[in-house]
Design a protein around this motif. Sequence first.
Motif, PDB file in Angstrom:
ATOM      1  N   VAL A 341      -6.065   3.101  -4.373  1.00 43.34           N
ATOM      2  CA  VAL A 341      -5.648   2.293  -5.522  1.00 43.34           C
ATOM      3  C   VAL A 341      -4.306   1.627  -5.233  1.00 43.34           C
ATOM      4  CG1 VAL A 341      -4.895   2.406  -7.934  1.00 43.34           C
ATOM      5  CG2 VAL A 341      -6.955   3.630  -7.211  1.00 43.34           C
ATOM      6  N   GLU A 342      -3.392   2.389  -4.662  1.00 48.49           N
ATOM      7  CA  GLU A 342      -2.075   1.852  -4.313  1.00 48.49           C
ATOM      8  C   GLU A 342      -2.206   0.698  -3.324  1.00 48.49           C
ATOM      9  OE1 GLU A 342       1.781   3.774  -2.141  1.00 48.49           O
ATOM     10  OE2 GLU A 342       0.910   4.944  -3.790  1.00 48.49           O
ATOM     11  N   ALA A 343      -3.081   0.861  -2.344  1.00 52.61           N
ATOM     12  CA  ALA A 343      -3.259  -0.164  -1.324  1.00 52.61           C
ATOM     13  C   ALA A 343      -3.862  -1.444  -1.896  1.00 52.61           C
ATOM     14  CB  ALA A 343      -4.149   0.375  -0.201  1.00 52.61           C
ATOM     15  N   MET A 344      -4.900  -1.305  -2.703  1.00 50.63           N
ATOM     16  CA  MET A 344      -5.538  -2.483  -3.281  1.00 50.63           C
ATOM     17  C   MET A 344      -4.591  -3.223  -4.215  1.00 50.63           C
ATOM     18  SD  MET A 344      -8.405  -2.664  -1.822  1.00 50.63           S
ATOM     19  CE  MET A 344      -9.304  -3.883  -2.774  1.00 50.63           C
ATOM     20  N   THR A 345      -3.751  -2.471  -4.901  1.00 49.29           N
ATOM     21  CA  THR A 345      -2.742  -3.076  -5.766  1.00 49.29           C
ATOM     22  C   THR A 345      -1.737  -3.874  -4.943  1.00 49.29           C
ATOM     23  OG1 THR A 345      -2.983  -1.295  -7.385  1.00 49.29           O
ATOM     24  CG2 THR A 345      -0.962  -2.568  -7.468  1.00 49.29           C
ATOM     25  N   ALA A 346      -1.290  -3.292  -3.829  1.00 43.46           N
ATOM     26  CA  ALA A 346      -0.308  -3.976  -2.979  1.00 43.46           C
ATOM     27  C   ALA A 346      -0.871  -5.274  -2.413  1.00 43.46           C
ATOM     28  CB  ALA A 346       0.125  -3.044  -1.849  1.00 43.46           C
ATOM     29  N   VAL A 347      -2.091  -5.233  -1.916  1.00 45.03           N
ATOM     30  CA  VAL A 347      -2.721  -6.424  -1.338  1.00 45.03           C
ATOM     31  C   VAL A 347      -2.840  -7.527  -2.390  1.00 45.03           C
ATOM     32  CG1 VAL A 347      -4.909  -7.322  -0.447  1.00 45.03           C
ATOM     33  CG2 VAL A 347      -3.959  -5.196   0.478  1.00 45.03           C
ATOM     34  N   THR A 348      -3.237  -7.156  -3.596  1.00 44.45           N
ATOM     35  CA  THR A 348      -3.438  -8.134  -4.667  1.00 44.45           C
ATOM     36  C   THR A 348      -2.135  -8.762  -5.114  1.00 44.45           C
ATOM     37  OG1 THR A 348      -5.377  -6.895  -5.426  1.00 44.45           O
ATOM     38  CG2 THR A 348      -4.403  -8.454  -6.973  1.00 44.45           C
ATOM     39  N   VAL A 349      -1.113  -7.944  -5.334  1.00 44.97           N
ATOM     40  CA  VAL A 349       0.181  -8.463  -5.784  1.00 44.97           C
ATOM     41  C   VAL A 349       0.792  -9.377  -4.728  1.00 44.97           C
ATOM     42  CG1 VAL A 349       2.547  -7.818  -6.390  1.00 44.97           C
ATOM     43  CG2 VAL A 349       0.627  -6.553  -7.360  1.00 44.97           C
ATOM     44  N   LEU A 350       0.728  -8.975  -3.454  1.00 48.88           N
ATOM     45  CA  LEU A 350       1.308  -9.808  -2.397  1.00 48.88           C
ATOM     46  C   LEU A 350       0.600 -11.156  -2.311  1.00 48.88           C
ATOM     47  CD1 LEU A 350       3.190 -10.284  -0.026  1.00 48.88           C
ATOM     48  CD2 LEU A 350       1.548  -9.062   1.439  1.00 48.88           C
ATOM     49  N   ASP A 351      -0.717 -11.154  -2.399  1.00 46.46           N
ATOM     50  CA  ASP A 351      -1.469 -12.411  -2.328  1.00 46.46           C
ATOM     51  C   ASP A 351      -1.067 -13.345  -3.466  1.00 46.46           C
ATOM     52  OD1 ASP A 351      -3.555 -14.082  -1.150  1.00 46.46           O
ATOM     53  OD2 ASP A 351      -4.725 -13.624  -2.940  1.00 46.46           O
ATOM     54  N   LEU A 352      -0.915 -12.800  -4.675  1.00 46.68           N
ATOM     55  CA  LEU A 352      -0.524 -13.631  -5.817  1.00 46.68           C
ATOM     56  C   LEU A 352       0.914 -14.109  -5.697  1.00 46.68           C
ATOM     57  CD1 LEU A 352      -2.288 -11.737  -8.737  1.00 46.68           C
ATOM     58  CD2 LEU A 352      -2.847 -14.005  -7.860  1.00 46.68           C
ATOM     59  N   LEU A 353       1.795 -13.296  -5.122  1.00 43.92           N
ATOM     60  CA  LEU A 353       3.172 -13.732  -4.882  1.00 43.92           C
ATOM     61  C   LEU A 353       3.197 -14.928  -3.938  1.00 43.92           C
ATOM     62  CD1 LEU A 353       4.994 -10.309  -4.483  1.00 43.92           C
ATOM     63  CD2 LEU A 353       5.683 -12.111  -6.064  1.00 43.92           C
ATOM     64  N   MET A 354       2.393 -14.875  -2.892  1.00 46.15           N
ATOM     65  CA  MET A 354       2.329 -15.994  -1.944  1.00 46.15           C
ATOM     66  C   MET A 354       1.799 -17.253  -2.615  1.00 46.15           C
ATOM     67  SD  MET A 354       0.947 -14.205   1.553  1.00 46.15           S
ATOM     68  CE  MET A 354       2.047 -13.266   2.620  1.00 46.15           C
ATOM     69  N   ARG A 355       0.774 -17.095  -3.427  1.00 44.46           N
ATOM     70  CA  ARG A 355       0.194 -18.256  -4.116  1.00 44.46           C
ATOM     71  C   ARG A 355       1.196 -18.861  -5.087  1.00 44.46           C
ATOM     72  NH1 ARG A 355      -5.652 -16.838  -6.433  1.00 44.46           N
ATOM     73  NH2 ARG A 355      -5.457 -19.018  -7.056  1.00 44.46           N
TER      74      ARG A 355
END
Length: 370
Positions: A341-355
Amino acid sequence: MAGSTLGNLFTITTWGESHGAAIGVVIDGCPAGLSLDEEDIQIYLDRRKPGQSRFTTARKESDKARILSGVFEGHTTGTPISIMVENTDQRSRDYGKIKDCYRPGHADYTFDAKYGFRDYRGGGRSSGRETIGRVAAGAIAAKILRQLGITITAYTRSIGDIVIPENEYHYDQITENALYMPNNDYAARASDYLAECIRKQDSSGGMIECAITGVPAGIGEPVFHKLDAALCSAVMSIGAVKGVEIGDGFQAAAALGSNNNDSFRLDAGKLTKATNHSGGTLGGMSDGSPIILRAAVKPTPSISQPQDTVMRTDCQELTDTTIEITGRHDPVIVPRAVVVVEAMTAVTVLDLLMRNMSSRLDSLIKFYRS
């Protein structure tokens, strides 16, 4: 097979099967210059690997990460990063007797319906071992987020009906017990409950909670790619997760607007909220408060009790039967799923930060003309 890739700018593609030669992930979009070695990833993989306690499968896997590409002289190069973990303790014979049966609670039947063929050894792509790739990618995303002042903390909130009240959280105790619960006393009670489940040849579900702090306001899209929708989609893609909520979640359905709304106020000149019922999101975007997410994890479907099911005969006909699943299985999935859960959250937040970097003209001007 479609559907193995997540993300838009920071993308991850997982590959491999539970009983294949190896399993792993390809990460694309990672910025160049990040200090990275295999130990950064191993710390995360060690939190989800089997054999950690009596409440996890006895499958003996070291889950050692090997970086194949995308890193040179200890730093990322900006090219795709490929990470591989070898499978070394497969026991496919454990599944030989049930290869023609559709195990209750598993994806056996749906895989057959979709492809007309399935890897019966541990579930193939639908096995929990697929999450190795997610966790490896999440370790990289989390390291980038920490450099931006963003931290993600996940833990077990409940096992069965044993729920830790929020006012009794002790975050320093999360790693002090095998269940990753922020309260050792409740962890002891949950351990007794799980021991009883094992005695009855049964399994248990539970709840994982995840808190994300340091995310600036305005991250996420206001329509189809909302921050909360993206988080729920990513976490819901974890095989055992059956429900996700943000903030008060389903409790909001019984609330009144007068007590569900989070009042704004100024604190030392900074806009804050008096409460956080919304869980850190408003209109699909972060509001600067901690983002609170919870994932409901179902009981492990592989249990030793007799279960009614259907099997396919040599003549390809369907017939009723009863099975008892043997082999090595977790009596509870929750503790090992915490880091997923922690990993999927990190991947999602980082992708949205980049966008989000392209959402304002002044951001582009600052970046390219500074």
